[in-house]
Write an enzyme that holds these catalytic residues in place. Sequence first.
Site, PDB file in Angstrom:
ATOM      1  N   HIS A  52     -54.911   1.012 -84.364  1.00 59.21           N
ATOM      2  CA  HIS A  52     -55.548  -0.051 -83.568  1.00 59.21           C
ATOM      3  C   HIS A  52     -54.661  -1.295 -83.471  1.00 59.21           C
ATOM      4  CE1 HIS A  52     -58.356  -3.024 -82.088  1.00 59.21           C
ATOM      5  NE2 HIS A  52     -58.343  -3.654 -83.239  1.00 59.21           N
ATOM      6  N   GLU A  80     -59.621 -10.062 -92.140  1.00 60.21           N
ATOM      7  CA  GLU A  80     -61.022  -9.663 -91.988  1.00 60.21           C
ATOM      8  C   GLU A  80     -61.345  -8.403 -92.796  1.00 60.21           C
ATOM      9  OE1 GLU A  80     -63.436 -11.161 -90.832  1.00 60.21           O
ATOM     10  OE2 GLU A  80     -64.998  -9.652 -90.575  1.00 60.21           O
ATOM     11  N   ASP A  81     -60.473  -7.411 -92.744  1.00 58.52           N
ATOM     12  CA  ASP A  81     -60.843  -6.090 -93.263  1.00 58.52           C
ATOM     13  C   ASP A  81     -60.164  -5.692 -94.574  1.00 58.52           C
ATOM     14  OD1 ASP A  81     -62.438  -5.773 -91.099  1.00 58.52           O
ATOM     15  OD2 ASP A  81     -60.975  -4.634 -89.932  1.00 58.52           O
ATOM     16  N   ASP A 143     -57.167  -7.221 -78.238  1.00 59.22           N
ATOM     17  CA  ASP A 143     -57.987  -6.515 -79.224  1.00 59.22           C
ATOM     18  C   ASP A 143     -59.205  -5.903 -78.536  1.00 59.22           C
ATOM     19  OD1 ASP A 143     -59.077  -5.874 -81.871  1.00 59.22           O
ATOM     20  OD2 ASP A 143     -60.422  -7.584 -81.569  1.00 59.22           O
ATOM     21  N   ASP A 263     -64.742  -3.692 -46.700  1.00 60.61           N
ATOM     22  CA  ASP A 263     -63.348  -3.362 -47.003  1.00 60.61           C
ATOM     23  C   ASP A 263     -63.177  -2.981 -48.457  1.00 60.61           C
ATOM     24  OD1 ASP A 263     -61.992  -6.676 -47.508  1.00 60.61           O
ATOM     25  OD2 ASP A 263     -64.041  -5.970 -47.568  1.00 60.61           O
TER      26      ASP A 263
END
Length: 727
Positions: A52, A80-81, A143, A263
């Site tokens: 990712h 964060e993780d 992201d 169009d």
Amino acid sequence: MESFAEHYESLFETIHRHMPDVDTRLIRQAVHYAEEKHQNQKRKDGSPYIIHPLAVAEEVVEMGLDMDAILGAVLHDCIEDTDASHDEIAKMFGNTVADLVDGVTKLTRADFTSSEEQQMENLRKMFMAMSKDIRVVLIKIADRLHNMRTMQYQSPEKQIKKCRETMDIYAPLAHRLGMQKVKWELEDIALRYLDPASYERITDTLNENAEQDQAFMRTIQTTISARLGESGIHNKTYGRVKHVYSIYRKMNQQGKSLEELYDIYAFRVIVDSIPDCYNVLGHIHDLFNLVPGRFKDYISTPKPNMYQSLHTTVIGTQGIPFEVQIRTWEMHETAEYGIAAHWKYKQGAGHGNERDFEWVRRLLESQQDTEAEEYVQSLKIDMFDDEVFVFTPKGKIVSLPAGSTPIDFAYAIHSGVGNSMVGAKVNNRIINIDTPLKNGDIVEVLTSKVSKGPSRDWLNICQSNQARTKIKQWFKKEKREENVAHGRSSFEAEMRRVGLPLSITIDPEISHQLLKKLSFDNWEDMYAAIGYGGLTAVKAVGRIRDDINRVVKVQEKTLPGTSLKADSDSAKKNRHAINGVVVEDIDSCMIKFAKCCAPVPGDPIIGFITKGFGVSVHRADCPNTSLRDDPRFAARWVRVRWANQDNQPFETTLELDCLTRDGLLLDVATTMTTSRIRLKELNGKDLPDGHSVFTVRFEVKDVEELESIRNKLLNIRDVIGSRRGQN
Ligand code: MN
């Protein structure tokens, strides 16, 4: 399942393509660091998590961002993780990178879903305000793009939630930042989950017609390329069917089926120069029938998000209407990547300190139509942190000027809340009511029925005009006597400070005149106004200062010898220029340039003290200066001259007398563009006798440049005369 090796290779291949000379060691180091940190984590589809950040980094490279942003993207989920910290990242990859990762983390943690429609704009602003550095927003958009591309692995609830958020926040932001390509992809994926039936119906129909569409587009493309080739215009021309969401929106707006839709084809002609754009336009209009009212010139008037192109809609022999967009390669890059494309150019030019967004401002300020001005205003709010967004305990967003305190918050809720405030809680903790609020704070106001009302100090603490006005209103109503005494002493102190005699307010005739200027009936009312803060003593004195000085001067002039001395003194003093003009005998004042004759440097000029405020500068030969001989106005004419140091552009207006003909407006616009003159406004008006008047507002540096462009305009066929200024 996707593999690490695949994404790793693809990332470095893309880096190599976009930045062939870059040293990739640090990026490799960041990838290995992130891989180790994420090593026990898996994506929803079972692949290793690290793919990712790799995919996000690749998108950031495609956007054309810099090394710090690429590192930030690789590391964007580490804080964060994983157990990675700001300090650790700062030590290994520098503070900027750590700040970028921190910024992305904050946005990840914030919950931007909201059910209330009118809150969306505030949410978008809050998003920007929290980001501080535009690269944070761009990484976050990259992201989101990758998460959208892999949305099929999420639960249905999560799909709906994320797609709503994408429609509400991310797609509009991409649009505002001019990133069309990203915006389209985000919208199309979101639609697939939010309205799958419609999405499928449209894509099925498009697929069914694909062969036909391709054939049609090939014919048109060949026709255009052949013609441009014959004329020696180097070009790249291609056609496409508009993206799914834009078709979906058109169908809903116009209540039509896909078959009935006006169009859906757009052709793009990309050329090397701006004059080529206008040449191509001529060829297109020659080859096909014009659909009236659909021509738009975003080259001379770019869209607020920097987009530039010529747009026209035409109909070919098949009877199918289609849009043609004509642009240069540089405009194309900007259209695809928006703000990020400009980022790249500025980087090359070696501008430092991007945090200030100076370049964004300059870029946007160079397009001064009103829409753009508003946009600049909103960007300033967004990017320069002029606003802070906080929540009520019930979760409603309140936007306040930056630096606002609980006092501002209380008055933003209701004046009754402010007037009975005795304290405040932020994030459930009692704090001082003069503490500045931060984005995302939850603020609760503590009130009491026995509160004695606001304190005068609050006027200095609060940041919002709203709070100040309401506090002043309270004092005005509650404390007349105190206000008068308070106001009187401030006024007298200010008079003394600037060296004016207090005695003058006692003379009944002069007193009456001064009060009239101040718009009060008597002195007591004015003191009260100063007392409650409706007027400052400095402003009040400033308003009557000239009048008092004039009276004093008249009195002095009766004594021989004094006036001469005063004159030579002031001539020395008044050297500094305002807007490039020096006004003799007046220290500082507002300067504006008269619309009737629009003077530019080099013109002989004269000033007139206007009734409202400031000096209006005319050309010495302007018909409106004939009033100069009128004794009633004699005192109001002042000598002015151009200062020498100015390089700044001057806005001026020409009116052109023309014989009415099609395409003349375009000729005028082209002449301006090819002369590299910044056009501010161009209007044409047909007169009944076969004549037209064009008003051209533009910027020049001096009268010489003005005369040169005037000559060029007079050389255009059917332009028969010109006038300076505007009637
Ligand atoms: Mn992520």
